[in-house]
Design an enzyme around this catalytic site. Structure first.
Site, PDB file in Angstrom:
ATOM      1  CG  ASN A 454      -6.805  -0.243   0.950  1.00  0.00           C
ATOM      2  OD1 ASN A 454      -7.305  -0.711   1.963  1.00  0.00           O
ATOM      3  ND2 ASN A 454      -6.367  -0.984  -0.037  1.00  0.00           N
ATOM      4  CE1 TYR A 455      -3.259   5.321   0.253  1.00  0.00           C
ATOM      5  CE2 TYR A 455      -3.597   3.405  -1.133  1.00  0.00           C
ATOM      6  CZ  TYR A 455      -2.825   4.114  -0.238  1.00  0.00           C
ATOM      7  OH  TYR A 455      -1.623   3.619   0.173  1.00  0.00           O
ATOM      8  CG  LEU A 456     -10.389   6.488  -4.133  1.00  0.00           C
ATOM      9  CD1 LEU A 456     -10.947   5.936  -5.419  1.00  0.00           C
ATOM     10  CD2 LEU A 456      -9.784   7.873  -4.347  1.00  0.00           C
TER      11      LEU A 456
END
Length: 497
Positions: A454-456
């Site tokens: 979800n973030y990288l």
DNA sequence: GATATGACTTAGAAGCTCCCAT
DNA sequence: ATGGGAGCTTCTAAGTCATATC
């Protein structure tokens, strides 16, 4: 659920019993008056037997079930969206059960009722194939709303929230582009909020300090929640005085803030950070004449903060900072940790360590696996015996060499070569095991999956793989490769976030 | 401006599968 | 052949944030 810790909790038992009694007949209600006197052994044994039976099925029976499941997925697991056949993320209606809220949820144990076709709204194309409800039933509504992505929805009875059946997002690219846009203005935003720490207006100071936390510590925005309806958790804007402690000096550092609060999913956030003097002074000011239960930022909420961010950059919201800082951290850590001389296993350890730095930043935790100690010990045993083997092989190389010195023939020369190769192999295996142990230990309570998914920005990982000749499969499994196909296609070795 | 609602993203746990050591 | 466990998939709760409503 008898084996689960939930059933030991008062709130859970109370809620369950209260809801259960509502379902009872009059007669049952007069007889069954205390949960602690109820004995569920019989039904518990029944289900245990069922599980056992399933486990002991023949290969053929298991295969048959597998095929049946596959045909269900084939029939119901896909939809036609804008002419493309797309996989549906969750195509099954949630079954009834006991509500399992996280942390100290006031509604844990309540009866989650069965969803009927009469509760379900279908959203599909006009004139398309409208799914048939089960025989004797009808849908709540058939809708043709092409402004939303969901295919089907119903309202759940515990919190009155709408639940959806939808695809798996895939608006990822936009999200990461937004985070990259932030990269271009973040310096300006940082100097702006530093200026705002000095503002004459309290609301602006609070906004600036909150934004500093969101930026520096990757905190979530922190929307207000309805009291008593959910577990008591907070994010940045909803922090209360009781969640931080100020230390003018701590562990030899100045202006320390000690955070201790429960965040999303009731995961504890505990951190001690040294902040700028101005931030520290502001926090002292915000806390003046307040009770522990009072809001730290009483002149701020997420709507105000996001409105401000919107003015700083089109589309900017609080959560973009998390994405931005996560991706920047990965890129910078990969640069720092990757050693060109390293072999494959060591390179992947470096990748995992970079990933771990992000997970720590975002506070992605997991319960230590129940079997952790045991499997760690197993691994250690393996390492020990592998070490033995290395020593043994080393001696064998030595004696083969000695043998060759005496004999000077082809056969003994070859024997040296063989032993040397064997030594190399076992040393490599040992090294791999040792790396695995390090990785495992460091990962004990850290969850890498959430940040990876979800973030990288996946282009950072793909670029790293290309740069160091690491196969993408070592970093992303099949599902992840599908999800990030766009990045695998797009990113070259020189990609910069 | 406050509050409610709705849609979509993010989250850790539970469940399942498949592979490896025995 | 088996059993245990790592890694993957599924599940659904719990956030964020925009918009509608009061």
């Amino acid at each position: 659920m008898l084996d689960h810790e939930y059933t030991t909790k008062d709130v859970f038992r109370k809620n369950f019993f209260k809801n259960w009694r509502k379902e009872m007949t009059h007669e049952e209600r007069t007889v069954i008056t205390s949960l602690s006197k109820c004995n569920f052994n019989e039904i518990n044994e029944y289900f245990k037997t069922k599980t056992e039976e399933r486990k002991n099925m023949s290969k053929e029976e298991k295969l048959k079930i597998k095929h049946e499941n596959e045909s269900v997925v084939k029939a119901y697991g896909f939809c036609l969206m804008d002419g493309h056949r797309e996989k549906i993320g969750n195509f099954k209606i949630e079954p009834p059960g006991l509500f399992r809220g996280r942390g100290d949820h006031p509604k844990q144990g309540m009866l989650k009722r069965r969803v009927q076709p009469e509760d379900v709204i279908i959203n599909c194309s006009k004139g398309g194939n409208i799914p048939q409800p089960p025989a004797g039933h009808r849908w709540k509504e058939i809708r043709h709303d092409n402004k939303v992505t969901w295919l089907c929805s119903w309202t759940e009875n515990i919190q009155g929230q709408v639940k959806y059946i939808m695809l798996n997002g895939e608006k990822d690219w936009q999200k990461y582009e937004m985070a990259r846009n932030l990269k271009g203005v973040v310096d300006k935003i940082r100097s702006q909020y530093r200026e705002d720490w000095k503002s004459k207006e309290m609301r602006i100071r609070q906004r600036a300090v909150a934004l500093y936390f969101i930026d520096k510590l990757a905190l979530r925005a922190g929307n207000e929640k309805e009291e008593g309806e959910t577990a008591d958790t907070v994010g940045c804007c909803s922090l209360r005085v009781e969640h931080i402690k100020l230390h003018p000096e701590l562990d030899g550092q100045e202006f320390m803030v000690e955070f201790d609060f429960l965040g999303k999913d009731s995961i504890r956030y505990y951190n001690k950070v040294s902040v700028e003097k101005r931030v520290f002074k502001n926090l002292q000011l915000f806390m003046e004449n307040k009770q522990p239960g009072d809001d730290l930022f009483d002149r701020l909420n997420t709507a105000i903060l996001n409105k401000h961010l919107q003015e700083l950059m089109d589309g900017l919201t609080a959560k973009v900072f998390r994405t931005y800082n996560a991706s920047v951290t990965l890129q910078q850590q990969l640069k720092e940790l990757t050693n060109p001389e390293d072999n494959m296993a060591a390179k992947i350890l470096s990748y995992n360590r970079a990933n771990r730095a992000v997970a720590i930043l975002c506070n992605h935790q997991r319960a230590a696996p129940k079997t952790f100690e045991k499997s760690m010990a197993n691994l250690q045993t393996k390492i020990d015996s592998k070490r033995e083997q290395v020593l043994l092989t080393r001696r064998e190389v030595k004696s083969a060499k000695a043998d060759y010195k005496v004999r000077r023939d082809e056969k003994s020369r070859k024997a040296v070569e063989t032993k040397r190769k064997a030594l190399e192999r076992t040393e490599e295996q040992l090294m791999k095991l040792e790396v695995q142990a390090t990785d495992k230990e460091e990962n004990k309570q850290i969850a890498l999956g959430t940040s990876k998914l979800n973030y990288l920005d996946p282009r950072i990982s793909v670029a790293w793989c290309k740069k160091w000749g690491v196969p993408v499969e070592k970093v992303y499994n099949k599902t992840q490769r599908d999800k990030f196909a766009w990045a695998i296609d797009m990113a070259e070795a020189d990609y910069e976030f």
